[in-house]
Design an enzyme around this catalytic site. Structure first.
Site, PDB file in Angstrom:
ATOM      1  N   PHE A   1      73.873 -29.995  34.939  1.00 38.83           N
ATOM      2  CA  PHE A   1      73.735 -31.118  35.851  1.00 38.83           C
ATOM      3  C   PHE A   1      74.316 -32.357  35.195  1.00 38.83           C
ATOM      4  CE2 PHE A   1      71.865 -34.307  38.595  1.00 38.83           C
ATOM      5  CZ  PHE A   1      72.020 -33.702  39.832  1.00 38.83           C
TER       6      PHE A   1
ATOM      7  N   ASP B   1      79.718 -27.939  43.888  1.00 42.51           N
ATOM      8  CA  ASP B   1      78.790 -27.096  43.133  1.00 42.51           C
ATOM      9  C   ASP B   1      78.623 -25.767  43.877  1.00 42.51           C
ATOM     10  OD1 ASP B   1      76.806 -26.057  41.576  1.00 42.51           O
ATOM     11  OD2 ASP B   1      75.287 -27.550  42.062  1.00 42.51           O
TER      12      ASP B   1
ATOM     13  N   GLU C   1      85.455 -35.819  47.296  1.00 40.67           N
ATOM     14  CA  GLU C   1      84.132 -35.395  46.826  1.00 40.67           C
ATOM     15  C   GLU C   1      83.969 -35.763  45.352  1.00 40.67           C
ATOM     16  OE1 GLU C   1      81.286 -34.755  47.067  1.00 40.67           O
ATOM     17  OE2 GLU C   1      80.715 -32.796  47.782  1.00 40.67           O
ATOM     18  N   ASP C   2      82.740 -35.945  44.929  1.00 43.57           N
ATOM     19  CA  ASP C   2      82.499 -36.154  43.503  1.00 43.57           C
ATOM     20  C   ASP C   2      82.503 -34.827  42.762  1.00 43.57           C
ATOM     21  OD1 ASP C   2      80.166 -35.372  44.776  1.00 43.57           O
ATOM     22  OD2 ASP C   2      78.840 -36.685  43.658  1.00 43.57           O
TER      23      ASP C   2
ATOM     24  N   ARG D   1      73.890 -43.527  38.283  1.00 41.86           N
ATOM     25  CA  ARG D   1      75.194 -43.552  38.952  1.00 41.86           C
ATOM     26  C   ARG D   1      76.165 -44.516  38.298  1.00 41.86           C
ATOM     27  NH1 ARG D   1      74.988 -40.713  43.756  1.00 41.86           N
ATOM     28  NH2 ARG D   1      72.982 -40.618  44.808  1.00 41.86           N
TER      29      ARG D   1
HETATM   30  P1  IMP Z   1      77.098 -28.429  46.770  1.00 43.12           P
HETATM   31  O1  IMP Z   1      76.816 -28.567  48.252  1.00 43.12           O
HETATM   32  O2  IMP Z   1      76.107 -27.541  46.095  1.00 43.12           O
HETATM   33  O3  IMP Z   1      78.527 -28.022  46.473  1.00 43.12           O
HETATM   34  O4  IMP Z   1      76.841 -29.815  46.102  1.00 43.12           O
HETATM   35  C1  IMP Z   1      77.388 -30.906  46.626  1.00 43.12           C
HETATM   36  C2  IMP Z   1      76.776 -32.217  46.223  1.00 43.12           C
HETATM   37  O5  IMP Z   1      75.640 -32.129  45.381  1.00 43.12           O
HETATM   38  C3  IMP Z   1      77.795 -32.955  45.436  1.00 43.12           C
HETATM   39  O6  IMP Z   1      78.632 -33.651  46.292  1.00 43.12           O
HETATM   40  C4  IMP Z   1      76.956 -33.882  44.596  1.00 43.12           C
HETATM   41  O7  IMP Z   1      76.707 -35.062  45.305  1.00 43.12           O
HETATM   42  C5  IMP Z   1      75.694 -33.092  44.365  1.00 43.12           C
HETATM   43  N1  IMP Z   1      75.776 -32.434  43.044  1.00 43.12           N
HETATM   44  C6  IMP Z   1      76.106 -31.163  42.772  1.00 43.12           C
HETATM   45  N2  IMP Z   1      76.080 -30.902  41.450  1.00 43.12           N
HETATM   46  C7  IMP Z   1      75.754 -32.079  40.870  1.00 43.12           C
HETATM   47  C8  IMP Z   1      75.602 -32.494  39.498  1.00 43.12           C
HETATM   48  O8  IMP Z   1      75.770 -31.741  38.519  1.00 43.12           O
HETATM   49  N3  IMP Z   1      75.279 -33.810  39.312  1.00 43.12           N
HETATM   50  C9  IMP Z   1      75.091 -34.687  40.329  1.00 43.12           C
HETATM   51  N4  IMP Z   1      75.244 -34.346  41.618  1.00 43.12           N
HETATM   52  C10 IMP Z   1      75.563 -33.060  41.892  1.00 43.12           C
HETATM   53 MG    MG Z   2      78.733 -35.516  46.689  1.00 41.95          MG
END
Ligand code: IMP
Ligand code: MG
Length: 186
Positions: free
Chosen positions: A165, A117, A113-114, A178
Site C-alpha cells: 500500500f 490495483d 488514474e493514480d 496525500r
Molecule cells: P482498484 O479499483 O483496486 O484498481 O483501485 C483503484 C483505486 O484504489 C486507485 O485509484 C486508488 O485511488 C486506490 N488505491 C489502490 N491501491 C492503492 C494504494 O496502494 N495506495 C493508495 N490508494 C490505492
Molecule cells: Mg484512484
C-alpha cells in the site's frame, strides 16, 4: 528539497515505524511525468480534441504536473469515484460520486488514474465512458500493480508498483498522506 530531507519529512508525517520505505522519490516522479507528458503530446494528430479526464482524488497532483508537461492543446475535466472507503483493501463496489458529464462525443479522451490495483475501478468506468461515444479512450496511470485483468490496458504507465500500500503524491490512506512529495509504502 534533498532526498534526505524529503525522507525525513515523510517519516515525521507517517511515523518512524509506519513508513517502510520511499518507493519513488520526488526526482524520479518528476522525470517520469515529464516523459509521459511528451509521449502523450506526440500521440495525437494536431486536430484531435484531447480531453484529460482526471479520476479524483488520488490523481490530483499527478494530473496537475502531467498537464503542464503536455505540449499541445488539451482540455481538463474530472470525475470522482469511491471504492476504498477508509481501508487499504478495495471494497469491490464502485460509486460514482462526481460526474460532470463532460461531453465526450468525438473527443480523444484520456482517463488519468493514480494507481491501478484490483482493476475494479477501471473495469467499471471504461464501459460507462465508452457509452458516451468518445473518438478514442485511453488510460494513463502513474502506478500499475499489474495484478488486474483489465478491459483496457493503460497506454501510459508511469511505474510498475510493488504489491504494497503506497501513499503520497496524491495517494492517500484514508485522507492522510496525500501531500507527501514522494511515494512511500506503509
Ligand atoms: P482498484 O479499483 O483496486 O484498481 O483501485 C483503484 C483505486 O484504489 C486507485 O485509484 C486508488 O485511488 C486506490 N488505491 C489502490 N491501491 C492503492 C494504494 O496502494 N495506495 C493508495 N490508494 C490505492
Ligand atoms: Mg484512484
Amino acid at each position: 528539497m534533498t532526498a534526505a530531507a524529503i525522507e525525513a519529512l515523510a517519516r515525521s508525517q507517517l511515523g518512524e515505524e509506519s513508513l517502510r520505505r520511499i518507493v519513488f522519490s520526488e526526482a524520479m516522479i518528476e522525470a517520469r511525468v515529464a516523459e509521459m507528458g511528451r509521449q502523450i503530446g506526440d500521440a495525437y494528430p494536431p486536430d484531435a480534441e484531447v480531453l484529460i479526464l482526471g479520476l479524483l482524488k488520488g490523481s490530483f497532483i499527478f494530473i496537475a504536473d502531467l498537464v503542464r508537461r503536455i505540449p499541445r492543446p488539451i482540455q481538463v475535466d474530472f470525475i470522482r469515484v469511491s471504492s476504498y472507503g477508509t481501508g487499504t483493501v478495495s471494497s469491490g463496489e464502485v460509486q460514482l460520486l462526481y460526474d460532470p458529464r463532460a461531453d465526450l462525443q468525438d473527443r480523444s479522451v484520456i482517463l488519468v488514474e493514480d494507481i491501478v490495483d484490483s482493476g475494479t475501478t477501471m473495469n467499471h468506468l471504461i464501459p460507462l465512458l465508452l457509452d458516451r461515444n468518445p473518438a478514442s479512450l485511453e488510460v494513463c496511470t502513474l502506478l500499475h500493480k499489474r495484478r488486474a485483468q483489465l478491459r483496457l490496458e493503460p497506454r501510459w504507465v508511469g511505474f510498475d508498483a510493488p504489491d504494497e500500500f503506497v501513499v503520497g503524491y496524491g495517494l492517500g490512506y484514508g485522507e492522510d498522506f496525500r501531500h507527501l512529495p514522494c511515494i512511500g509504502s506503509i
